[in-house]
Design a protein around this motif. Structure first.
Motif, PDB file in Angstrom:
ATOM      1  N   GLN A 253       0.820  -1.203   0.000  1.00 24.82           N
ATOM      2  CA  GLN A 253       0.000   0.000   0.000  1.00 24.82           C
ATOM      3  C   GLN A 253       0.858   1.259   0.000  1.00 24.82           C
ATOM      4  OE1 GLN A 253      -3.613  -1.767   2.687  1.00 24.82           O
ATOM      5  NE2 GLN A 253      -3.807   0.317   1.932  1.00 24.82           N
ATOM      6  N   GLU A 256       1.514   2.309  -3.443  1.00 25.56           N
ATOM      7  CA  GLU A 256       0.357   2.980  -4.032  1.00 25.56           C
ATOM      8  C   GLU A 256       0.266   4.420  -3.522  1.00 25.56           C
ATOM      9  OE1 GLU A 256      -3.085   0.677  -3.155  1.00 25.56           O
ATOM     10  OE2 GLU A 256      -2.379  -1.098  -4.238  1.00 25.56           O
ATOM     11  N   GLU A 260       0.599   8.190  -5.678  1.00 25.38           N
ATOM     12  CA  GLU A 260      -0.375   9.284  -5.639  1.00 25.38           C
ATOM     13  C   GLU A 260       0.105  10.477  -4.817  1.00 25.38           C
ATOM     14  OE1 GLU A 260      -4.452   8.148  -4.840  1.00 25.38           O
ATOM     15  OE2 GLU A 260      -4.021   6.076  -5.417  1.00 25.38           O
ATOM     16  N   GLU A 285     -11.898  -0.704   3.120  1.00 29.41           N
ATOM     17  CA  GLU A 285     -11.634   0.659   2.679  1.00 29.41           C
ATOM     18  C   GLU A 285     -11.666   1.667   3.821  1.00 29.41           C
ATOM     19  OE1 GLU A 285     -14.562   1.404  -0.311  1.00 29.41           O
ATOM     20  OE2 GLU A 285     -13.727  -0.071  -1.716  1.00 29.41           O
ATOM     21  N   ASN A 304      -7.667   6.951  -4.331  1.00 28.14           N
ATOM     22  CA  ASN A 304      -7.528   5.567  -3.879  1.00 28.14           C
ATOM     23  C   ASN A 304      -8.376   5.342  -2.626  1.00 28.14           C
ATOM     24  OD1 ASN A 304      -6.721   3.037  -3.035  1.00 28.14           O
ATOM     25  ND2 ASN A 304      -4.566   3.587  -2.702  1.00 28.14           N
ATOM     26  N   SER A 324     -10.229   7.706   3.348  1.00 27.23           N
ATOM     27  CA  SER A 324     -10.383   8.171   1.970  1.00 27.23           C
ATOM     28  C   SER A 324     -11.656   8.970   1.726  1.00 27.23           C
ATOM     29  CB  SER A 324     -10.337   6.977   1.010  1.00 27.23           C
ATOM     30  OG  SER A 324     -11.379   6.048   1.313  1.00 27.23           O
TER      31      SER A 324
END
Length: 431
Positions: A253, A256, A260, A285, A304, A324
């Motif tokens: 993660q 990732e 971003e 999530e 994301n 998020s």
């Protein structure tokens, strides 16, 4: 004994309380809970308020709660009502919510919007920068209004957070933390957020027990089934309990997040502040019952959904989870030696529509349950500590290092105010 003698006795008792606190903190056993009086004595609570909550930076709210000129909110720090308002230049300011005429509270509502700040008692009026602009004709021509503006309270903002400090002189240094907070909160664009739902719980427990409970997850498996549907128990990748599987998930993660430009490096500022981004359970999530989206609209520039939870600690009165599609902020406000308010706010994108983009009950379910469970734990903890059978007990250095760190910070902070050098205070590094 006269009323005057009783008043003097109270003052003498407060001085004695300071001496007792200095002794108790100076002699406390390393890595053990505090002596009983530090959790339940009213005079020692008064010292806590004087030396911690009147002198340290406190989380007071979010800038999006005062979105426009004239938007205001109020907060009570012990017996001190504070007013936070956005002025016409867009600056967020804080004042003692006390009229300079005869001391009445000016703003009674928890939130509102006004062109000027008018005291309801005699209509003395202040502009949004705190300057007195109207008293009527009662004070006469020679009255100098410039000498009777609202008394300011130190106020700083960063990353959408509002911090205040009631210290009369210079407040503690906080610049480095605020600069980091601004960077780490940039992806969320909190100026364009709103409070979707809010809760206020009164807990019959000392404020330190509330914070201690938050600073460890040793109790989670036995008390928080809803929370553990998504939350990983360990505190960060250096946690001695962290598994190889978790560390591998973190690395996946983290790549990732880097792609971003989402900051995630663990940073801390002494024992008072820390910021760390942690994954949630693989495949989830956000902190909802099923781990799926809480809001259709993502926060800020985030794309994301598996952003995990960025945890922000600010002692003495706040912890937070940034996710998020919504963020959750927590505020702790002591009321008395054995009563504490815990205020929780769930924030979403300002354009999110209730009933269409998010369901408030779904959004709040997990942490409502967790807060109620924590209240029960803190209150039972307080009842046991009040017993004649209580003696300080040992903390686990692997499971409860966050509690040890908190009490080290608390002890050091208070003893420093008493003139005791920080080097003499026991310290415990993060696990």
């Amino acid at each position: 004994m006269t009323e005057y003698d009783l008043l003097n006795l109270n003052y003498r008792s407060l001085d004695e309380a300071r001496e007792d606190m200095s002794r108790l903190l100076g002699e406390r056993a390393k890595n053990e809970s505090l002596p009983q009086a530090l959790y339940n004595d009213p005079f020692l609570f008064r010292v806590d308020m004087d030396e911690v909550f009147m002198k340290q930076w406190l989380f007071a709210g979010m800038t999006c709660e005062v979105p426009k000129a004239g938007s205001y909110m109020t907060v009570e720090i012990g017996q001190n009502p504070v007013l936070i308002v956005r002025d016409r230049d867009g600056e967020v300011r804080a004042f003692h919510n006390v009229c300079r005429h005869r001391g009445s509270r000016i703003c009674k509502a928890s939130k509102g919007k006004t062109a000027n700040l008018t005291c309801p008692y005699h209509q003395w009026t202040y502009d949004l920068k705190g300057s007195l602009i109207y008293t009527g004709s009662a004070m006469g021509e020679n009255f100098d209004m410039s000498q009777h503006g609202l008394k300011p309270v130190h106020c700083r903002t960063a990353g959408g957070f509002i911090y205040i400090c009631l210290a009369e002189g210079e407040p503690p240094e906080i610049d480095e933390y605020l600069q980091a907070l601004e960077t780490y909160m940039e992806p969320y664009d909190m100026e364009n957020a709103k409070v979707a739902v809010e809760s206020i719980l009164e807990e019959k427990a000392n404020w330190k027990l509330v914070i201690e409970n938050n600073r460890e997850c040793y109790h989670c498996s036995g008390s928080h089934p809803e929370l553990l549907r998504t939350l990983l128990e360990w505190d960060d990748t250096t946690d001695p309990r962290a598994t190889p599987e978790f560390k591998a998930q973190y690395e996946r993660q983290a790549q990732e997040w880097d792609n971003e430009c989402i900051p995630h490096e663990h940073i801390e500022f002494g024992l008072r502040n820390r910021i760390v981004r942690m994954p949630l359970k693989d495949g989830t999530e956000v902190m909802t019952m099923d781990g799926k989206a809480g809001c259709k609209k993502l926060m800020g520039r985030i794309e994301n959904r598996q952003l995990g939870s960025m945890r922000i600690l600010h002692l003495p009165n706040s912890w937070n989870h940034m996710q998020s599609d919504h963020v959750i902020v927590f505020q702790v406000l002591p009321v008395s030696a054995q009563k504490t308010l815990v205020i929780t706010k769930w924030l979403v994108h300002k354009d999110a529509v209730e009933g269409e983009d998010y369901d408030p009950e779904r959004l709040r379910h997990v942490w409502d349950a967790t807060n109620r469970q924590d209240r029960e734990l803190a209150e039972q903890n307080q009842r046991g500590i009040n017993s004649a059978g209580y003696v300080p007990g040992p903390y686990s250095e692997s499971y409860e290092f966050g509690v040890i760190n908190f009490l080290d910070w608390y002890s050091e902070t208070v003893l420093r105010e008493f003139g005791v050098p920080p080097a003499s205070v026991p310290r415990q590094a993060h696990g």
